[in-house]
Design a protein around this motif. Structure first.
Motif, short mmCIF file in Angstrom:
data_model
loop_
_atom_site.label_atom_id
_atom_site.label_comp_id
_atom_site.label_asym_id
_atom_site.label_seq_id
_atom_site.Cartn_x
_atom_site.Cartn_y
_atom_site.Cartn_z
N LYS A 174 8.42 13.44 -8.92
CA LYS A 174 9.64 13.65 -8.09
C LYS A 174 9.71 12.72 -6.77
CE LYS A 174 11.09 18.08 -9.47
NZ LYS A 174 11.36 19.48 -9.20
N LYS A 175 8.26 12.58 -6.37
CA LYS A 175 8.09 11.69 -5.24
C LYS A 175 7.96 10.39 -5.61
CE LYS A 175 6.10 15.12 -2.44
NZ LYS A 175 4.72 15.48 -1.40
N ARG A 176 7.88 9.72 -6.74
CA ARG A 176 7.76 8.39 -7.27
C ARG A 176 9.01 7.62 -7.35
NH1 ARG A 176 5.12 10.28 -12.81
NH2 ARG A 176 3.15 11.41 -11.58
N PRO A 177 9.07 6.51 -6.81
CA PRO A 177 10.46 5.97 -6.58
C PRO A 177 10.83 5.32 -8.22
CG PRO A 177 8.66 4.56 -6.06
CD PRO A 177 7.94 5.76 -6.26
N LEU A 178 12.10 5.49 -8.16
CA LEU A 178 12.83 4.74 -9.38
C LEU A 178 12.77 3.24 -9.29
CD1 LEU A 178 16.13 6.79 -9.66
CD2 LEU A 178 14.01 7.28 -10.92
N PHE A 179 12.46 2.63 -10.61
CA PHE A 179 12.37 1.04 -10.46
C PHE A 179 13.55 0.71 -9.98
CE2 PHE A 179 12.83 -3.07 -12.63
CZ PHE A 179 11.48 -3.33 -12.33
N LYS A 180 14.69 0.97 -9.85
CA LYS A 180 15.80 0.46 -9.16
C LYS A 180 15.60 0.32 -7.44
CE LYS A 180 20.88 0.88 -7.93
NZ LYS A 180 21.45 -0.05 -8.28
N ALA A 181 14.66 1.42 -6.77
CA ALA A 181 14.41 1.63 -5.63
C ALA A 181 13.46 0.64 -5.28
CB ALA A 181 14.02 2.86 -5.47
N ILE A 182 12.33 0.33 -6.19
CA ILE A 182 11.19 -0.61 -6.13
C ILE A 182 11.96 -1.93 -5.97
CG2 ILE A 182 9.26 -1.59 -6.94
CD1 ILE A 182 8.96 1.19 -8.42
N THR A 183 12.95 -2.35 -6.74
CA THR A 183 13.53 -3.70 -6.68
C THR A 183 14.33 -3.82 -5.46
OG1 THR A 183 15.55 -2.95 -8.10
CG2 THR A 183 13.58 -3.97 -9.26
N GLU A 184 14.73 -2.81 -4.90
CA GLU A 184 15.72 -2.95 -3.74
C GLU A 184 14.69 -2.99 -2.73
OE1 GLU A 184 17.78 0.69 -3.58
OE2 GLU A 184 19.63 -0.10 -5.01
N ILE A 193 0.70 -1.14 -0.13
CA ILE A 193 -0.01 0.06 -0.08
C ILE A 193 0.89 1.22 -0.14
CG2 ILE A 193 -1.72 1.42 1.21
CD1 ILE A 193 -3.01 -1.31 2.12
N LYS A 194 1.76 1.17 0.84
CA LYS A 194 2.77 2.49 0.63
C LYS A 194 3.55 2.53 -0.45
CE LYS A 194 4.11 2.36 5.81
NZ LYS A 194 5.00 2.39 6.74
N LEU A 195 4.02 1.48 -1.18
CA LEU A 195 4.62 1.66 -2.28
C LEU A 195 3.69 1.98 -3.56
CD1 LEU A 195 7.13 1.10 -3.83
CD2 LEU A 195 6.72 -1.38 -4.18
N LEU A 196 2.65 1.36 -3.47
CA LEU A 196 1.54 1.86 -4.53
C LEU A 196 1.19 3.39 -4.30
CD1 LEU A 196 -0.21 1.25 -6.67
CD2 LEU A 196 -1.93 0.38 -5.14
N THR A 197 1.20 3.97 -3.13
CA THR A 197 0.80 5.32 -2.92
C THR A 197 1.82 6.03 -3.48
OG1 THR A 197 -0.40 4.83 -0.98
CG2 THR A 197 0.31 6.96 -0.93
N LYS A 198 3.23 5.71 -3.35
CA LYS A 198 4.16 6.34 -3.67
C LYS A 198 4.31 6.39 -5.30
CE LYS A 198 7.57 5.88 0.10
NZ LYS A 198 8.73 5.52 0.57
N CYS A 199 4.25 5.04 -5.93
CA CYS A 199 4.37 5.03 -7.45
C CYS A 199 3.07 5.97 -8.12
CB CYS A 199 4.23 3.62 -7.62
SG CYS A 199 5.46 2.55 -7.18
N LEU A 200 2.20 6.14 -7.20
CA LEU A 200 0.74 6.91 -7.76
C LEU A 200 0.93 8.20 -7.69
CD1 LEU A 200 -1.85 4.02 -7.69
CD2 LEU A 200 -0.51 4.72 -9.65
N SER A 201 1.80 8.90 -6.87
CA SER A 201 1.74 10.35 -6.61
C SER A 201 1.84 11.25 -7.75
CB SER A 201 3.37 10.54 -5.91
OG SER A 201 3.73 11.90 -5.67
N LYS A 202 1.22 12.38 -7.80
CA LYS A 202 0.96 13.22 -8.86
C LYS A 202 2.43 13.94 -9.04
CE LYS A 202 -3.81 13.85 -7.86
NZ LYS A 202 -4.65 13.17 -8.73
N ASP A 203 3.00 13.91 -8.06
CA ASP A 203 4.50 14.66 -8.14
C ASP A 203 5.56 13.64 -8.42
OD1 ASP A 203 6.96 15.71 -7.75
OD2 ASP A 203 6.74 16.73 -5.65
#
Length: 64
Positions: A40-50, A28-38
């Motif tokens: 700059k607040k969305r994580p890079l794919f590398k961060a998601i895999t980590e 839920i936290k990751l999805l919230t970050k990924c769907l941020s309207k900003d």
């Protein structure tokens, strides 16, 4: 809804998917970050895999 309607809704009408209120907290936290309207607040794919790699390591540690 066809592809063009989806693109129009997301790109021009600010439509997004609904984030579930219940479920694994991490997802839920990751999805919230990924769907941020900003973007700059969305994580890079590398961060998601980590994030997922760390969770797998934790799970292996707990299981043994």
């Amino acid at each position: 809804m066809n592809v063009m309607e989806i693109i129009d809704s997301v790109g021009y009408e600010d439509l997004s998917v609904e984030i579930p209120k219940e479920g694994p907290e991490l997802l839920i936290k990751l999805l919230t970050k990924c769907l941020s309207k900003d973007k700059k607040k969305r994580p890079l794919f590398k961060a998601i895999t980590e994030i997922f790699e760390n969770e797998v390591k934790k799970e292996k540690f707990l299981i043994g």
